[in-house]
Design a protein around this motif. Sequence first.
Motif, mmCIF file in Angstrom:
data_model
loop_
_atom_site.group_PDB
_atom_site.id
_atom_site.type_symbol
_atom_site.label_atom_id
_atom_site.label_comp_id
_atom_site.label_asym_id
_atom_site.label_seq_id
_atom_site.Cartn_x
_atom_site.Cartn_y
_atom_site.Cartn_z
ATOM 1 N N ASP A 26 -16.026 16.723 -1.706
ATOM 2 C CA ASP A 26 -15.674 17.716 -2.874
ATOM 3 C C ASP A 26 -16.742 18.758 -3.395
ATOM 4 O O ASP A 26 -17.604 18.222 -4.038
ATOM 5 N N THR A 27 -16.902 19.750 -2.892
ATOM 6 C CA THR A 27 -18.191 20.575 -3.045
ATOM 7 C C THR A 27 -17.946 21.109 -4.502
ATOM 8 O O THR A 27 -18.814 21.464 -5.246
ATOM 9 N N GLU A 28 -16.455 21.411 -4.838
ATOM 10 C CA GLU A 28 -16.339 22.158 -6.355
ATOM 11 C C GLU A 28 -16.935 21.314 -7.350
ATOM 12 O O GLU A 28 -17.311 21.659 -8.176
ATOM 13 N N LYS A 29 -16.786 20.064 -7.311
ATOM 14 C CA LYS A 29 -17.199 19.187 -7.959
ATOM 15 C C LYS A 29 -18.719 19.387 -8.508
ATOM 16 O O LYS A 29 -19.102 19.300 -9.483
ATOM 17 N N ARG A 32 -19.399 22.793 -9.911
ATOM 18 C CA ARG A 32 -19.257 22.736 -11.411
ATOM 19 C C ARG A 32 -20.298 21.953 -12.292
ATOM 20 O O ARG A 32 -20.699 22.471 -13.296
#
Length: 174
Positions: A26-29, A32
């Motif tokens: 999960d790159t979005e994590k 963020r």
Amino acid sequence: MISYGKKEMEALALIEPINANNIAIDTEKYVRKAHELRSEFLADTLQKMYRGTVGKYRQHRKLEAAKNALYAMSDRELNDIGITRSEIDQAVEGKREMEATKKTGFWQNLMNKFVEAQKARAAYVHLMAMDSRQLADIGLTRGEIEVAVNGNKKDRANDNLAQPINTNDHRKAV
């Protein structure tokens, strides 16, 4: 979700351990988290800059208020507290008086050493010109002249610091 190869997985494992069977991360994590860390860093930096600037301004205002209060006093009142009108800035800011000895440069140091060497040479010549009686009057022997000129008192042969072994203190003169 993005799929990564073996090299990318090893690089990301350094950041946070992951399950080796799952190659989807999960790159979005992580993006963020990076944004949060950058925001915290910028906020801390700006806060430190603000505190530093405001702190310096407040200190400046306090010093100016103290100076103004002292300048408003009469010369007699200033004399009572032990300063003159010309010493107010120095007293409030805590600056030391300007020293008479300033930092000297290389050439000045070289010149000072040369002058000292010439003075030592002149003293040596003057002492060597004295006879033994004159040297004894000032507490020197001919062998101690060089040591006396160089200022190494500990190297003098005739230091007269040793106490005699038998002082005959117990005997009385008849």
